[in-house]
Design a protein around this motif. Sequence first.
Motif, PDB file in Angstrom:
ATOM      1  N   ALA A  22      15.544 -22.698  38.321  1.00  0.00           N
ATOM      2  CA  ALA A  22      15.875 -21.783  37.873  1.00  0.00           C
ATOM      3  C   ALA A  22      15.042 -20.352  36.790  1.00  0.00           C
ATOM      4  CB  ALA A  22      16.874 -22.328  36.537  1.00  0.00           C
ATOM      5  N   GLY A  23      13.676 -21.161  37.111  1.00  0.00           N
ATOM      6  CA  GLY A  23      13.507 -19.467  36.874  1.00  0.00           C
ATOM      7  C   GLY A  23      12.494 -20.466  35.659  1.00  0.00           C
ATOM      8  N   ASN A  24      12.603 -21.171  35.782  1.00  0.00           N
ATOM      9  CA  ASN A  24      11.336 -22.148  34.892  1.00  0.00           C
ATOM     10  C   ASN A  24       9.570 -22.404  35.600  1.00  0.00           C
ATOM     11  OD1 ASN A  24      12.585 -22.622  31.909  1.00  0.00           O
ATOM     12  ND2 ASN A  24      14.139 -23.740  34.238  1.00  0.00           N
ATOM     13  N   ASP A  25       8.830 -22.267  34.439  1.00  0.00           N
ATOM     14  CA  ASP A  25       7.796 -23.061  34.952  1.00  0.00           C
ATOM     15  C   ASP A  25       7.035 -24.122  35.454  1.00  0.00           C
ATOM     16  OD1 ASP A  25       4.613 -22.959  35.683  1.00  0.00           O
ATOM     17  OD2 ASP A  25       4.154 -21.806  34.198  1.00  0.00           O
ATOM     18  N   VAL A  26       7.425 -24.756  36.242  1.00  0.00           N
ATOM     19  CA  VAL A  26       7.347 -25.976  36.303  1.00  0.00           C
ATOM     20  C   VAL A  26       6.355 -26.537  37.282  1.00  0.00           C
ATOM     21  CG1 VAL A  26       8.396 -28.039  37.020  1.00  0.00           C
ATOM     22  CG2 VAL A  26      10.129 -26.071  36.070  1.00  0.00           C
ATOM     23  N   SER A  58       4.452 -25.565  40.808  1.00  0.00           N
ATOM     24  CA  SER A  58       3.098 -26.267  41.107  1.00  0.00           C
ATOM     25  C   SER A  58       3.230 -27.451  40.933  1.00  0.00           C
ATOM     26  CB  SER A  58       2.403 -25.688  39.885  1.00  0.00           C
ATOM     27  OG  SER A  58       2.367 -24.693  40.035  1.00  0.00           O
ATOM     28  N   ALA A  59       1.944 -28.408  41.792  1.00  0.00           N
ATOM     29  CA  ALA A  59       1.847 -29.833  41.878  1.00  0.00           C
ATOM     30  C   ALA A  59       0.495 -29.943  41.546  1.00  0.00           C
ATOM     31  CB  ALA A  59       2.425 -30.144  42.922  1.00  0.00           C
ATOM     32  N   THR A  60       0.524 -31.019  41.119  1.00  0.00           N
ATOM     33  CA  THR A  60      -1.182 -31.702  40.690  1.00  0.00           C
ATOM     34  C   THR A  60      -0.548 -33.432  40.412  1.00  0.00           C
ATOM     35  OG1 THR A  60      -3.146 -31.589  39.377  1.00  0.00           O
ATOM     36  CG2 THR A  60      -0.998 -31.283  38.492  1.00  0.00           C
ATOM     37  N   ASP A  61      -2.088 -34.137  40.649  1.00  0.00           N
ATOM     38  CA  ASP A  61      -2.305 -35.577  40.548  1.00  0.00           C
ATOM     39  C   ASP A  61      -2.840 -35.648  38.839  1.00  0.00           C
ATOM     40  OD1 ASP A  61      -4.701 -34.561  41.469  1.00  0.00           O
ATOM     41  OD2 ASP A  61      -4.860 -36.182  42.560  1.00  0.00           O
ATOM     42  N   ASP A  62      -3.369 -34.492  38.207  1.00  0.00           N
ATOM     43  CA  ASP A  62      -4.145 -34.527  37.417  1.00  0.00           C
ATOM     44  C   ASP A  62      -3.314 -34.153  35.773  1.00  0.00           C
ATOM     45  OD1 ASP A  62      -6.510 -34.133  35.326  1.00  0.00           O
ATOM     46  OD2 ASP A  62      -7.573 -32.839  36.750  1.00  0.00           O
ATOM     47  N   PRO A  63      -2.791 -33.442  35.400  1.00  0.00           N
ATOM     48  CA  PRO A  63      -2.600 -33.315  34.135  1.00  0.00           C
ATOM     49  C   PRO A  63      -3.841 -32.210  33.528  1.00  0.00           C
ATOM     50  CG  PRO A  63      -2.662 -36.045  33.737  1.00  0.00           C
ATOM     51  CD  PRO A  63      -3.569 -35.827  34.225  1.00  0.00           C
ATOM     52  N   GLU A  64      -4.819 -32.640  33.648  1.00  0.00           N
ATOM     53  CA  GLU A  64      -5.796 -31.418  32.500  1.00  0.00           C
ATOM     54  C   GLU A  64      -5.837 -30.162  33.739  1.00  0.00           C
ATOM     55  OE1 GLU A  64      -7.664 -32.062  30.613  1.00  0.00           O
ATOM     56  OE2 GLU A  64      -8.660 -33.788  30.236  1.00  0.00           O
ATOM     57  N   CYS A  69       2.324 -27.200  27.624  1.00  0.00           N
ATOM     58  CA  CYS A  69       3.376 -27.224  28.028  1.00  0.00           C
ATOM     59  C   CYS A  69       4.220 -27.333  26.749  1.00  0.00           C
ATOM     60  CB  CYS A  69       4.110 -27.742  28.886  1.00  0.00           C
ATOM     61  SG  CYS A  69       3.045 -28.139  30.428  1.00  0.00           S
ATOM     62  N   ASP A  70       6.009 -26.386  27.017  1.00  0.00           N
ATOM     63  CA  ASP A  70       7.029 -26.921  26.033  1.00  0.00           C
ATOM     64  C   ASP A  70       7.501 -28.308  25.789  1.00  0.00           C
ATOM     65  OD1 ASP A  70       6.916 -23.844  25.312  1.00  0.00           O
ATOM     66  OD2 ASP A  70       6.735 -23.221  26.904  1.00  0.00           O
ATOM     67  N   LEU A  71       8.062 -29.111  27.861  1.00  0.00           N
ATOM     68  CA  LEU A  71       8.447 -29.316  27.650  1.00  0.00           C
ATOM     69  C   LEU A  71       8.096 -30.145  28.911  1.00  0.00           C
ATOM     70  CD1 LEU A  71      11.743 -31.491  27.108  1.00  0.00           C
ATOM     71  CD2 LEU A  71      11.979 -29.933  28.801  1.00  0.00           C
TER      72      LEU A  71
END
Length: 309
Positions: A22-26, A58-64, A69-71
Motif C-alpha cells: 500500500a506504499g508504506n515503508d515497512v 526491507s528485512a533484518t534480524d537487527d532492530p538497530e 518508526c511511526d508504528l
Amino acid sequence: MKIAVVGTGAMGSVYAALLADAGNDVWAIDTWAEHIDVIRREGLRVEGASGDRTVSLSATDDPEEVGSCDLVIIATKASGVEAAAASLPPLLGDDTVVLTIQNGLGAAERICRHIEADRVLLGVAGGFGAAMRAPGHAWHNGMEMIRLGELEGEISERLEGVARVWRDAGFNVRCFDDIEQLVWEKFVCNVAFSGPCTVFHSTVGELLDNPHIWQVSRSCAEEAFLAGVALGVNFSFDDPVDYVRDFGGRIRQSRPSMLQDHLARRRSEIDAINGMVPVVAEKAGTLAPHNETISAIVRYQEERFDREG
C-alpha cells in the motif's frame, strides 16, 4: 508511514506484505535467518484471500538497523512477546505507537514491563487462518477483521489514524472502546480450537464435524467463558458454544498455529491459550478441567520434542 513488523511468521508476513504494497515503508524484523534472507533476495510472497503478490520490503534480524518508526507492530507468538518488547528501544521515537496482536491473554502486561503503557494499542485479528508455505512465502485462508483499541482509554484520534493505514492496505478494520472484551472473545475461540486441534491433529472443520472432539472443544470454550464472566468481562454473546461454532465455520480448512508448531516439532503458545484458562479460572473461582487436561497433553508432547530432538 514507516512501520516495523516485529515477528514475521504467517500473520506478521500478511501484515507486512499488504502494508508495504500500500506504499508504506515497512521493515520485517525476525530471528528466522532463512526467511529474512529470502525476503531480501526475492521479496515477501503472500497468497490466499488477499490475492497473490510478491512485495519488496526491507528485512533484518537487527532492530538497530531500522531506526525510529511511526508504528511498531508486535506479531510474535505469545511466548516471544517479552523478548520482542525488550528489543524495541531502537525503533521508538517520541511519538512511536506500538500495536500488539497476539493470541491468548497477557501480552500487553508483558510489553508494559519494557515500554510505557501510553504508547500501546491492542489488536485482535480474526478469521485469517494463516500459515507459512516456505521461507518468504505465507498463505492465509480468510481475512475477516482487525479489531483495534487503546490499551488505556477510549477510541482516540491516533487510533483512528492507525486504523486508516490498515484500511488503506485492504484490511477490514474496526475500532473499539473496550478492546479487552474483544481480546477475551478471541481467547474463547483460541481455547476452543488451538489445543483440541493440536491434540487430535485435526483441522477446524474436522473438529467441528466430529462429535467426540467437538465435545472437548466446546467444553474448553465454556470454561474460558465462565471464568471471563466471573471476572467481569462484558462479552457480546451469552452462548460461547454458538459463538465458537460460528467462528470456526468460517475457517474450516485452517490448522491452528499451535498444531502447525507441533507438526514442525516446535513448542507452542499453550501457556497463553489453553494453559491460561486454569490460571484465570483460579482467580475467578471457577473450574477448568478440560483445559488442564488438554494443556497437560500438549506440554507432554513438547517435552518429547525436546528429548527426541
